[in-house]
Design a protein around this motif. Structure first.
Motif, PDB file in Angstrom:
ATOM      1  N   TRP A  63      -4.314 -12.239   7.104  1.00  0.00           N
ATOM      2  CA  TRP A  63      -5.246 -11.512   6.224  1.00  0.00           C
ATOM      3  C   TRP A  63      -6.495 -11.151   7.012  1.00  0.00           C
ATOM      4  O   TRP A  63      -6.980 -10.019   6.964  1.00  0.00           O
ATOM      5  CB  TRP A  63      -5.589 -12.367   5.005  1.00  0.00           C
ATOM      6  CG  TRP A  63      -6.525 -11.692   4.040  1.00  0.00           C
ATOM      7  CD1 TRP A  63      -7.878 -11.643   4.097  1.00  0.00           C
ATOM      8  CD2 TRP A  63      -6.154 -10.941   2.887  1.00  0.00           C
ATOM      9  NE1 TRP A  63      -8.379 -10.921   3.052  1.00  0.00           N
ATOM     10  CE2 TRP A  63      -7.342 -10.475   2.291  1.00  0.00           C
ATOM     11  CE3 TRP A  63      -4.937 -10.618   2.286  1.00  0.00           C
ATOM     12  CZ2 TRP A  63      -7.349  -9.711   1.124  1.00  0.00           C
ATOM     13  CZ3 TRP A  63      -4.943  -9.858   1.131  1.00  0.00           C
ATOM     14  CH2 TRP A  63      -6.139  -9.414   0.564  1.00  0.00           C
TER      15      TRP A  63
ATOM     16  N   ALA B 129      -0.254 -10.666   5.487  1.00  0.00           N
ATOM     17  CA  ALA B 129      -1.541 -11.047   4.914  1.00  0.00           C
ATOM     18  C   ALA B 129      -1.334 -11.726   3.557  1.00  0.00           C
ATOM     19  O   ALA B 129      -0.539 -11.273   2.735  1.00  0.00           O
ATOM     20  CB  ALA B 129      -2.416  -9.815   4.761  1.00  0.00           C
TER      21      ALA B 129
ATOM     22  N   ARG C 220       1.759  -1.008   4.196  1.00  0.00           N
ATOM     23  CA  ARG C 220       1.300  -2.367   4.539  1.00  0.00           C
ATOM     24  C   ARG C 220       1.547  -3.300   3.370  1.00  0.00           C
ATOM     25  O   ARG C 220       1.254  -2.978   2.226  1.00  0.00           O
ATOM     26  CB  ARG C 220      -0.174  -2.351   4.895  1.00  0.00           C
ATOM     27  CG  ARG C 220      -0.700  -3.742   5.258  1.00  0.00           C
ATOM     28  CD  ARG C 220      -2.160  -3.735   5.537  1.00  0.00           C
ATOM     29  NE  ARG C 220      -2.378  -3.211   6.878  1.00  0.00           N
ATOM     30  CZ  ARG C 220      -3.567  -2.935   7.376  1.00  0.00           C
ATOM     31  NH1 ARG C 220      -4.648  -3.114   6.651  1.00  0.00           N
ATOM     32  NH2 ARG C 220      -3.688  -2.491   8.594  1.00  0.00           N
TER      33      ARG C 220
ATOM     34  N   ASP D 185      -5.651  -8.362   9.513  1.00  0.00           N
ATOM     35  CA  ASP D 185      -5.389  -7.063   8.896  1.00  0.00           C
ATOM     36  C   ASP D 185      -6.627  -6.414   8.309  1.00  0.00           C
ATOM     37  O   ASP D 185      -6.756  -5.196   8.311  1.00  0.00           O
ATOM     38  CB  ASP D 185      -4.332  -7.193   7.798  1.00  0.00           C
ATOM     39  CG  ASP D 185      -2.935  -7.389   8.348  1.00  0.00           C
ATOM     40  OD1 ASP D 185      -2.769  -7.389   9.589  1.00  0.00           O
ATOM     41  OD2 ASP D 185      -2.002  -7.556   7.533  1.00  0.00           O
ATOM     42  N   PHE D 186      -7.539  -7.224   7.790  1.00  0.00           N
ATOM     43  CA  PHE D 186      -8.682  -6.655   7.099  1.00  0.00           C
ATOM     44  C   PHE D 186      -9.971  -6.740   7.900  1.00  0.00           C
ATOM     45  O   PHE D 186     -10.986  -6.231   7.469  1.00  0.00           O
ATOM     46  CB  PHE D 186      -8.818  -7.277   5.706  1.00  0.00           C
ATOM     47  CG  PHE D 186      -7.655  -6.921   4.838  1.00  0.00           C
ATOM     48  CD1 PHE D 186      -7.557  -5.669   4.274  1.00  0.00           C
ATOM     49  CD2 PHE D 186      -6.619  -7.818   4.642  1.00  0.00           C
ATOM     50  CE1 PHE D 186      -6.471  -5.319   3.506  1.00  0.00           C
ATOM     51  CE2 PHE D 186      -5.517  -7.477   3.873  1.00  0.00           C
ATOM     52  CZ  PHE D 186      -5.441  -6.223   3.295  1.00  0.00           C
ATOM     53  N   LYS D 187      -9.958  -7.363   9.038  1.00  0.00           N
ATOM     54  CA  LYS D 187     -11.044  -7.372  10.010  1.00  0.00           C
ATOM     55  C   LYS D 187     -12.438  -7.319   9.382  1.00  0.00           C
ATOM     56  O   LYS D 187     -13.197  -6.382   9.588  1.00  0.00           O
ATOM     57  CB  LYS D 187     -10.889  -6.222  10.990  1.00  0.00           C
ATOM     58  CG  LYS D 187      -9.569  -6.219  11.694  1.00  0.00           C
ATOM     59  CD  LYS D 187      -9.702  -5.763  13.103  1.00  0.00           C
ATOM     60  CE  LYS D 187      -8.394  -5.610  13.806  1.00  0.00           C
ATOM     61  NZ  LYS D 187      -7.481  -6.676  13.789  1.00  0.00           N
ATOM     62  N   LEU D 188     -12.735  -8.319   8.619  1.00  0.00           N
ATOM     63  CA  LEU D 188     -14.048  -8.393   7.998  1.00  0.00           C
ATOM     64  C   LEU D 188     -15.098  -8.679   9.061  1.00  0.00           C
ATOM     65  O   LEU D 188     -14.917  -9.560   9.899  1.00  0.00           O
ATOM     66  CB  LEU D 188     -14.059  -9.492   6.929  1.00  0.00           C
ATOM     67  CG  LEU D 188     -13.057  -9.266   5.798  1.00  0.00           C
ATOM     68  CD1 LEU D 188     -13.051 -10.459   4.872  1.00  0.00           C
ATOM     69  CD2 LEU D 188     -13.373  -8.000   5.050  1.00  0.00           C
TER      70      LEU D 188
ATOM     71  N   HIS E 106       0.859  -1.178   0.000  1.00  0.00           N
ATOM     72  CA  HIS E 106       0.000   0.000   0.000  1.00  0.00           C
ATOM     73  C   HIS E 106       0.897   1.229   0.000  1.00  0.00           C
ATOM     74  O   HIS E 106       1.804   1.355   0.831  1.00  0.00           O
ATOM     75  CB  HIS E 106      -0.916  -0.023   1.229  1.00  0.00           C
ATOM     76  CG  HIS E 106      -1.954   1.034   1.190  1.00  0.00           C
ATOM     77  ND1 HIS E 106      -1.741   2.302   1.696  1.00  0.00           N
ATOM     78  CD2 HIS E 106      -3.214   1.019   0.697  1.00  0.00           C
ATOM     79  CE1 HIS E 106      -2.830   3.023   1.524  1.00  0.00           C
ATOM     80  NE2 HIS E 106      -3.748   2.264   0.920  1.00  0.00           N
TER      81      HIS E 106
END
Length: 145
Positions: A123, A49, A16, A126-129, A11
Motif C-alpha cells: 500500500w 496493496a 490496479r 503503490d500510494f507513495k504518501l 481501479h
C-alpha cells in the motif's frame, strides 16, 4: 468472519487492485483471536496493496488509554503480535490521540484509541504518501460513543 469484511477493489482505468478490510472487533480478548488469525490469513492471500481500518477494540500500549484500569498487557501483546504477523503498519493519526470516550461523569471518564488504520508495505509503495502519519487518519472528536 463476523469481526471483519474484506473487499477487492479494482481501479477501472488502470486495473490496479487493492484490498480493503473493515473491522469491528469483539470486545472479548478471546474472540478477537479469531480476528487476529483472519488478518494473518489475509496477509498470505493479499499480495497487493491492503488497507485495514476500523474499531479493533484493542490497545497497543498504556499510552492509548487515559483513565480507568490499565490495559490488559496480554491483550496489548496479542494485538501488536497480530499487526506484526500480518505485516501491517499503523498509519498513525492527527487530531486527538483518543477515538472513544465512555461518557462517564464525576472523574470516571475513560478515553481510548480503539479505532485505527493499518496498511501493508505494498500500500505504501503503490500510494507513495509524502509524509506519514498526517495523510491517512484524522481522529474526529467523539461526541457520543
Amino acid at each position: 468472519m463476523s469481526q471483519a469484511m474484506s473487499v477487492e477493489l479494482t481501479h477501472l482505468h488502470s486495473g490496479r487492485v487493492a484490498f480493503l478490510s473493515l473491522v469491528y472487533a469483539s470486545c472479548s480478548m478471546v474472540e478477537r483471536r479469531e480476528l487476529w488469525s483472519y488478518l494473518s490469513d489475509c496477509s498470505q492471500i493479499f499480495h497487493t496493496a491492503w488497507l485495514v481500518g476500523g474499531d479493533f477494540n484493542a490497545l497497543l500500549n498504556a499510552r492509548e488509554k487515559l483513565g480507568g484500569r490499565p490495559p490488559n498487557p496480554v491483550s496489548c501483546r496479542e494485538f501488536q503480535g497480530a499487526i506484526d504477523d500480518a505485516g501491517l503498519i499503523d498509519a498513525g493519526f492527527t487530531g486527538s490521540r483518543f477515538t472513544r470516550c465512555n461518557n462517564q461523569r464525576n472523574g470516571s471518564c475513560v478515553w481510548t484509541r480503539l479505532d485505527r488504520a493499518l496498511f501493508n508495505s505494498q500500500w505504501l509503495n503503490d500510494f507513495k504518501l509524502p509524509q506519514l502519519p498526517t495523510y491517512l487518519v484524522h481522529a474526529l472528536t467523539i461526541v457520543l460513543s
